[in-house]
Every structure is written in structure tokens, then in C-alpha cells.
Design an enzyme around this catalytic site. Structure first.
Site, PDB file in Angstrom:
ATOM      1  N   THR A 136       0.336  35.532 120.716  1.00 52.47           N
ATOM      2  CA  THR A 136       1.754  35.702 120.388  1.00 52.47           C
ATOM      3  C   THR A 136       2.069  37.142 119.993  1.00 52.47           C
ATOM      4  O   THR A 136       1.191  37.868 119.511  1.00 52.47           O
ATOM      5  CB  THR A 136       2.108  34.757 119.210  1.00 52.47           C
ATOM      6  OG1 THR A 136       3.338  35.170 118.630  1.00 52.47           O
ATOM      7  CG2 THR A 136       1.057  34.823 118.110  1.00 52.47           C
ATOM      8  N   ASP A 137       3.324  37.532 120.150  1.00 52.60           N
ATOM      9  CA  ASP A 137       3.745  38.867 119.699  1.00 52.60           C
ATOM     10  C   ASP A 137       3.781  38.951 118.170  1.00 52.60           C
ATOM     11  O   ASP A 137       3.865  40.044 117.608  1.00 52.60           O
ATOM     12  CB  ASP A 137       5.121  39.246 120.285  1.00 52.60           C
ATOM     13  CG  ASP A 137       6.249  38.295 119.916  1.00 52.60           C
ATOM     14  OD1 ASP A 137       6.003  37.282 119.228  1.00 52.60           O
ATOM     15  OD2 ASP A 137       7.400  38.570 120.320  1.00 52.60           O
ATOM     16  N   GLU A 138       3.710  37.779 117.499  1.00 53.07           N
ATOM     17  CA  GLU A 138       3.837  37.791 116.037  1.00 53.07           C
ATOM     18  C   GLU A 138       2.656  38.493 115.365  1.00 53.07           C
ATOM     19  O   GLU A 138       2.745  38.878 114.204  1.00 53.07           O
ATOM     20  CB  GLU A 138       4.004  36.359 115.501  1.00 53.07           C
ATOM     21  CG  GLU A 138       5.209  35.700 116.142  1.00 53.07           C
ATOM     22  CD  GLU A 138       5.655  34.388 115.502  1.00 53.07           C
ATOM     23  OE1 GLU A 138       5.378  34.165 114.317  1.00 53.07           O
ATOM     24  OE2 GLU A 138       6.290  33.598 116.220  1.00 53.07           O
ATOM     25  N   TYR A 162       0.300  31.721 110.044  1.00 51.05           N
ATOM     26  CA  TYR A 162       0.195  31.474 111.498  1.00 51.05           C
ATOM     27  C   TYR A 162      -0.199  32.750 112.230  1.00 51.05           C
ATOM     28  O   TYR A 162      -1.184  32.775 112.979  1.00 51.05           O
ATOM     29  CB  TYR A 162       1.525  30.935 112.049  1.00 51.05           C
ATOM     30  CG  TYR A 162       1.632  31.030 113.563  1.00 51.05           C
ATOM     31  CD1 TYR A 162       0.792  30.289 114.392  1.00 51.05           C
ATOM     32  CD2 TYR A 162       2.577  31.876 114.174  1.00 51.05           C
ATOM     33  CE1 TYR A 162       0.877  30.379 115.786  1.00 51.05           C
ATOM     34  CE2 TYR A 162       2.673  31.971 115.561  1.00 51.05           C
ATOM     35  CZ  TYR A 162       1.818  31.222 116.358  1.00 51.05           C
ATOM     36  OH  TYR A 162       1.899  31.319 117.730  1.00 51.05           O
ATOM     37  N   LYS A 166      -3.626  33.750 114.328  1.00 54.32           N
ATOM     38  CA  LYS A 166      -3.642  34.137 115.744  1.00 54.32           C
ATOM     39  C   LYS A 166      -4.254  35.535 115.897  1.00 54.32           C
ATOM     40  O   LYS A 166      -5.022  35.790 116.827  1.00 54.32           O
ATOM     41  CB  LYS A 166      -2.227  34.102 116.337  1.00 54.32           C
ATOM     42  CG  LYS A 166      -1.619  32.727 116.493  1.00 54.32           C
ATOM     43  CD  LYS A 166      -2.376  31.800 117.449  1.00 54.32           C
ATOM     44  CE  LYS A 166      -2.272  32.204 118.898  1.00 54.32           C
ATOM     45  NZ  LYS A 166      -2.866  31.165 119.794  1.00 54.32           N
TER      46      LYS A 166
HETATM   47  P1  NAD Z   1       2.452  23.404 120.548  1.00 55.73           P
HETATM   48  O1  NAD Z   1       2.337  23.282 119.067  1.00 55.73           O
HETATM   49  O2  NAD Z   1       3.627  22.815 121.255  1.00 55.73           O
HETATM   50  O3  NAD Z   1       1.155  22.736 121.227  1.00 55.73           O
HETATM   51  C1  NAD Z   1      -0.133  22.925 120.727  1.00 55.73           C
HETATM   52  C2  NAD Z   1      -1.051  21.914 121.426  1.00 55.73           C
HETATM   53  O4  NAD Z   1      -2.387  22.135 120.959  1.00 55.73           O
HETATM   54  C3  NAD Z   1      -0.700  20.453 121.119  1.00 55.73           C
HETATM   55  O5  NAD Z   1      -0.776  19.678 122.280  1.00 55.73           O
HETATM   56  C4  NAD Z   1      -1.774  20.038 120.119  1.00 55.73           C
HETATM   57  O6  NAD Z   1      -2.076  18.635 120.172  1.00 55.73           O
HETATM   58  C5  NAD Z   1      -2.957  20.895 120.583  1.00 55.73           C
HETATM   59  N1  NAD Z   1      -3.917  21.122 119.497  1.00 55.73           N
HETATM   60  C6  NAD Z   1      -3.650  21.561 118.238  1.00 55.73           C
HETATM   61  N2  NAD Z   1      -4.786  21.618 117.527  1.00 55.73           N
HETATM   62  C7  NAD Z   1      -5.795  21.233 118.364  1.00 55.73           C
HETATM   63  C8  NAD Z   1      -7.201  21.082 118.200  1.00 55.73           C
HETATM   64  N3  NAD Z   1      -7.809  21.355 117.039  1.00 55.73           N
HETATM   65  N4  NAD Z   1      -7.917  20.664 119.269  1.00 55.73           N
HETATM   66  C9  NAD Z   1      -7.313  20.353 120.455  1.00 55.73           C
HETATM   67  N5  NAD Z   1      -5.998  20.459 120.643  1.00 55.73           N
HETATM   68  C10 NAD Z   1      -5.237  20.905 119.618  1.00 55.73           C
HETATM   69  O7  NAD Z   1       2.292  24.943 120.852  1.00 55.73           O
HETATM   70  P2  NAD Z   1       2.946  25.843 122.010  1.00 55.73           P
HETATM   71  O8  NAD Z   1       4.267  26.305 121.549  1.00 55.73           O
HETATM   72  O9  NAD Z   1       2.811  25.123 123.288  1.00 55.73           O
HETATM   73  O10 NAD Z   1       1.960  27.095 121.976  1.00 55.73           O
HETATM   74  C11 NAD Z   1       0.775  27.112 122.764  1.00 55.73           C
HETATM   75  C12 NAD Z   1       0.046  28.417 122.527  1.00 55.73           C
HETATM   76  O11 NAD Z   1       0.902  29.502 122.864  1.00 55.73           O
HETATM   77  C13 NAD Z   1      -0.373  28.640 121.079  1.00 55.73           C
HETATM   78  O12 NAD Z   1      -1.653  29.234 121.089  1.00 55.73           O
HETATM   79  C14 NAD Z   1       0.671  29.595 120.528  1.00 55.73           C
HETATM   80  O13 NAD Z   1       0.132  30.402 119.511  1.00 55.73           O
HETATM   81  C15 NAD Z   1       1.005  30.398 121.776  1.00 55.73           C
HETATM   82  N6  NAD Z   1       2.362  30.971 121.821  1.00 55.73           N
HETATM   83  C16 NAD Z   1       3.454  30.192 121.593  1.00 55.73           C
HETATM   84  C17 NAD Z   1       4.728  30.752 121.698  1.00 55.73           C
HETATM   85  C18 NAD Z   1       5.972  29.910 121.497  1.00 55.73           C
HETATM   86  O14 NAD Z   1       7.084  30.458 121.505  1.00 55.73           O
HETATM   87  N7  NAD Z   1       5.876  28.606 121.378  1.00 55.73           N
HETATM   88  C19 NAD Z   1       4.874  32.106 122.009  1.00 55.73           C
HETATM   89  C20 NAD Z   1       3.729  32.871 122.228  1.00 55.73           C
HETATM   90  C21 NAD Z   1       2.469  32.297 122.148  1.00 55.73           C
HETATM   91  P1  TYD Z   2      10.945  29.452 115.370  1.00 56.13           P
HETATM   92  O1  TYD Z   2      11.515  28.720 116.534  1.00 56.13           O
HETATM   93  O2  TYD Z   2      10.286  28.678 114.270  1.00 56.13           O
HETATM   94  O3  TYD Z   2       9.953  30.547 115.982  1.00 56.13           O
HETATM   95  P2  TYD Z   2       9.183  31.791 115.238  1.00 56.13           P
HETATM   96  O4  TYD Z   2       9.328  31.654 113.782  1.00 56.13           O
HETATM   97  O5  TYD Z   2       7.779  31.593 115.678  1.00 56.13           O
HETATM   98  O6  TYD Z   2       9.826  33.015 115.781  1.00 56.13           O
HETATM   99  O7  TYD Z   2      12.107  30.308 114.720  1.00 56.13           O
HETATM  100  C1  TYD Z   2      12.846  31.250 115.463  1.00 56.13           C
HETATM  101  C2  TYD Z   2      13.793  31.949 114.518  1.00 56.13           C
HETATM  102  O8  TYD Z   2      14.780  31.017 114.057  1.00 56.13           O
HETATM  103  C3  TYD Z   2      13.125  32.489 113.263  1.00 56.13           C
HETATM  104  O9  TYD Z   2      13.731  33.721 112.907  1.00 56.13           O
HETATM  105  C4  TYD Z   2      13.421  31.441 112.207  1.00 56.13           C
HETATM  106  C5  TYD Z   2      14.761  30.906 112.635  1.00 56.13           C
HETATM  107  N1  TYD Z   2      15.033  29.474 112.313  1.00 56.13           N
HETATM  108  C6  TYD Z   2      16.218  29.105 111.654  1.00 56.13           C
HETATM  109  O10 TYD Z   2      17.063  29.962 111.316  1.00 56.13           O
HETATM  110  N2  TYD Z   2      16.435  27.781 111.402  1.00 56.13           N
HETATM  111  C7  TYD Z   2      15.533  26.811 111.742  1.00 56.13           C
HETATM  112  O11 TYD Z   2      15.769  25.610 111.438  1.00 56.13           O
HETATM  113  C8  TYD Z   2      14.341  27.198 112.445  1.00 56.13           C
HETATM  114  C9  TYD Z   2      13.319  26.170 112.849  1.00 56.13           C
HETATM  115  C10 TYD Z   2      14.135  28.541 112.710  1.00 56.13           C
END
Ligand code: NAD
Ligand code: TYD
Length: 360
Positions: A136-138, A162, A166
Site C-alpha cells: 500500500t502507499d500508506e 496497519y 505493511k
Molecule cells: P480485504 O481485507 O478485503 O481482504 C483480505 C483477505 O485476506 C480476506 O479474504 C481475508 O480472509 C484474507 N486473510 C486475512 N488474514 C489471513 C490469514 N492469516 N491467512 C489467510 N488469509 C487471510 O483486503 P483488500 O482490500 O482486498 O486488500 C488486499 C491486499 O491489498 C492487502 O495486502 C492490502 O494491504 C493491499 N492493499 C489494499 C488497498 C485497498 O485500498 N483496499 C490498497 C493498496 C493495497
Molecule cells: P478507508 O476507506 O478506511 O481507507 P484508508 O484509511 O486506508 O485510506 O478511509 C478512507 C478515508 O475516509 C480516510 O481518510 C478515512 C475516511 N473515513 C471517513 O471519513 N469515514 C468513515 O466512516 C470511514 C470508514 C473512513
């Protein structure tokens, strides 16, 4: 036939990636999905592919080194795409331990299992074996509102449990690349949105609440900025990096699509109004009056913004989906999958929602 081991494939991005890969490669690849099905993992996300002969699912925790080792021993894995993680910042603030367990130690298990399966006696690696770590960019921390961007060379500076977990896993992957010449890439992507996203994250939470006339919680002043990418564009980038990227390199993925949270909420409300047919009772409920400013997130990062220059120059990837189109696709998907939303928000979700929002 290339065999993929996808971890976390039952989650949001993982399931979109699996759909994308079968759309692109059809029967010419095989995918093994390993997921322990936490609250965020949902096999309903994969029901369209579950019966394919070139798809298998294992309900396994990535921290279980024996089970992961067995999967590598029984299958000749060519590609690992490692999504499995705890992914929600708010949860990490309340319960950091599981983030270290899964994101850090689980990644170590995956690295060791792939290394054991792919390493030759002379310390080199079998040909055409590749590991992609989805990050992630975070991990780069927070930017000011000054037009600067995250580059691959930006120092790591995570703030939430988090992002710290990562960043730690990224560093482990980098250590394996640097120490063993382990054949891996790291991708650092901005915020995704699209079908199958769990409604703890901003966009699906706002869509779901607005359609029910529930409050729309805005943390702090609502002016925090995220760089939003449609999930299919991310899936495509991952595949392109794995096939065309230089091994050992890190690639940022994102789209010059920065928006304040409050802007996102207004766009969702306007789009819902446009898309809901006249006479639909939900049209009356969707209103700006639902917007409610609540207590800010602890340590809330102000702004994320990716410079995708490297992936564009070296690989030719760029974001294809404009936000105005991606948000319509997403809302349309939620309209067509009301049952999905009902299932994921029943039971434990209510408890989560109360714990997270009641006293805010
Ligand atoms: P998500 O929370 O929707 O899904 C995570 C999945 O991993 C779930 O299916 C969960 O059951 C599985 N999981 C969790 N712990 C596990 C374990 N111990 N063993 C096996 N499976 C396990 O997450 P997402 O949003 O799909 O993100 C996927 C990846 O992409 C993550 O690594 C996250 O850091 C990265 N990512 C997410 C975003 C975003 O905006 N959502 C952006 C950049 C990177
Ligand atoms: P989120 O979707 O949790 O992603 P991330 O924190 O990983 O960027 O949140 C996106 C942005 O929205 C973040 O600045 C927090 C804000 N946010 C709210 O203002 N209200 C909410 O209920 C949630 C879940 C997030």
C-alpha cells in the site's frame, strides 16, 4: 500451464484479481486460492469461478507454515500473488496484534515456503518463478497539501499499526531480494474501490448507509485526501508488473485521482440521485442532510498521492478508469448485489459498527 498461488483471494482486491485473471487468461492458467476466511473473506465473491477446473480453494491461514509448505510441495507453483492481510486502519488502531501476526509473520511464512520450493542447491532460483507482494502507499506516511507525491524512493514512514505492519512486510520482502536474490516484486498501490469491497471502507460504507437513509460519518474536517483507483486497474497493474517488471523492483500504482473525503461523499450522493429511478423509495432517503462530522481517526494521515511515473515508463501501465465511470460501475454493482450487502452486514458487522461509530 502456469500455476498461481493467490493468498487472500476471497477478499476485495484478491477476488477482483482472480476474476480479472480468468477473464484475461481463461483456461490457460491455474489458480490456487489460499484464504482463511476472516470477516473480510467471502466465498460468495468467487461463486462465478468456484466450479472451474483450473481453480482450487484452500481454507488455510498463511501463518500455518506446515499447511502452506504442503501446498507448495504438492503443486508446482510458478507465481505467488500475496494479498492476504488485515487491511483496515480503524481495526488496526483498536486491535494491532493480529496485524503483526498476519501481515508480518504471515508474509514471512509465504517467503520461506516459496524460497524452500524454488531455491536450487547452489542458492540460485528455479527459472521463471516469481513472488509479488501486494502493498500500500500508506507505508510512505502522510503528505502535506502541497502537490508533492510518493515515489518509490520516498522514505518509509508509516503511522498506523496497519501501515507499520505493511511496511514491515515490505522490508522483509526487500531483505529476501537483497540477501538471497529472491525473485520478487513489491507493489505499493493507492486506495482501491469497486465491486466486493467490504463496507467498513469509506466508499461502500457511504453507498450502503446513504441507500438506507443512515448517517454518513465523516472523520475530522473531511478534507483528508486519498488517491482513488478502480480495482480492475490495480489487478491489471499487478499482472503487468509480474510479467514485465524488473525482478527485485518496487512499483507504485495509483492514478492522479486525488479527492477529499467530503468530495467523494458528494459525488456518491449525486451519482445515486442520478442512477436511482424516479419512484424508487430510496431516492427520498439519499440526502446531504445525512452527512455527519464525527471525531477524527487517531493519527489520521492527511494526504496520499502516488506518482505512477515508474510503472508507466517501464511497463506502460496507466489508470484507465476515470473516477466518474468507476463510481457508476461500483454503484451499479451494489444495486445488482443487494443480497451480497445484506449477507456481509448481518451478524458481526452490526457489532463492529456499534463499536466503531457509537461514541464517535
Ligand atoms: P480485504 O481485507 O478485503 O481482504 C483480505 C483477505 O485476506 C480476506 O479474504 C481475508 O480472509 C484474507 N486473510 C486475512 N488474514 C489471513 C490469514 N492469516 N491467512 C489467510 N488469509 C487471510 O483486503 P483488500 O482490500 O482486498 O486488500 C488486499 C491486499 O491489498 C492487502 O495486502 C492490502 O494491504 C493491499 N492493499 C489494499 C488497498 C485497498 O485500498 N483496499 C490498497 C493498496 C493495497
Ligand atoms: P478507508 O476507506 O478506511 O481507507 P484508508 O484509511 O486506508 O485510506 O478511509 C478512507 C478515508 O475516509 C480516510 O481518510 C478515512 C475516511 N473515513 C471517513 O471519513 N469515514 C468513515 O466512516 C470511514 C470508514 C473512513
Amino acid at each position: 500451464m502456469r500455476t498461481y498461488l493467490v493468498t487472500g483471494g476471497a477478499g476485495f482486491i484478491g477476488s477482483n484479481y482472480i476474476h480479472y485473471m480468468f477473464r484475461k487468461y481463461g483456461d490457460s492458467i491455474r489458480i490456487i486460492n489460499v484464504d482463511c476466511l476472516t470477516y473480510a473473506g467471502n466465498l460468495e465473491n468467487l461463486k462465478d469461478v468456484a466450479d472451474r477446473e483450473n481453480y482450487e480453494f484452500y481454507k488455510v491461514n498463511i501463518c500455518d507454515s506446515e499447511a502452506i509448505g504442503r501446498i507448495f510441495a504438492e503443486n508446482d507453483i510458478d507465481r505467488v500473488v500475496h494479498f492476504a492481510a488485515e487491511s483496515h486502519v480503524d481495526r488496526s488502531i483498536k486491535h494491532p496484534e493480529v496485524f503483526v501476526q498476519t501481515n508480518v509473520l504471515g508474509t514471512l511464512v509465504m517467503l520461506n515456503a516459496a524460497k524452500a520450493a524454488w531455491e536450487l542447491p547452489d542458492g540460485s532460483f528455479r527459472e521463471d518463478k516469481k513472488f509479488l507482494h501486494v502493498s500500500t502507499d500508506e507505508v510512505y506516511g502522510s503528505l502535506e497539501e502541497d502537490g508533492t507525491f510518493f515515489y518509490e524512493t520516498t522514505p518509509i514512514d508509516p503511522h498506523s499499526p496497519y501501515s507499520a505492519s505493511k511496511a514491515s512486510s515490505d522490508m522483509l520482502v526487500k531483505a529476501y531480494i537483497d540477501t538471497y536474490h529472491f525473485p520478487a516484486n513489491i507493489t505499493n498501490c493507492s486506495n482501491n474501490y469497486g465491486p466486493y469491497q467490504f463496507p467498513e471502507k469509506l466508499i461502500p460504507l457511504i453507498i450502503n448507509n446513504a441507500l438506507q437513509g443512515k448517517k454518513l460519518p465523516v472523520y475530522g474536517d473531511g478534507k483528508n485526501v486519498r488517491d482513488w483507483l478502480y480495482v480492475d486497474d490495480h489487478a491489471k497493474a499487478i499482472d503487468m508488473v509480474q510479467e514485465q517488471g524488473r525482478l527485485g523492483e518496487r512499483y507504485n500504482i495509483g492514478g492522479h485521482n486525488e479527492k477529499q473525503n467530503i468530495e467523494i461523499i458528494h459525488i456518491i450522493l449525486d451519482t445515486l440521485q442520478e442512477m436511482l429511478p424516479d419512484g424508487d423509495p430510496r431516492k427520498e432517503l439519499v440526502s446531504e442532510n445525512l452527512i455527519t462530522y464525527v471525531e477524527d481517526r487517531k493519527g489520521h494521515d492527511r494526504r496520499y498521492a502516488i506518482a505512477p511515473d515508474k510503472i508507466k515508463a517501464e511497463i506502460g501501465w496507466y489508470p484507465e478508469t476515470m473516477f466518474k465511470d468507476g463510481i457508476r460501475l461500483t454503484i451499479q454493482w451494489f444495486f445488482e448485489h443487494e443480497d451480497w450487502m445484506k449477507h456481509v452486514t448481518s451478524g458481526d458487522y452490526q457489532k463492529y459498527y456499534e463499536e466503531m461509530y457509537q461514541n464517535r
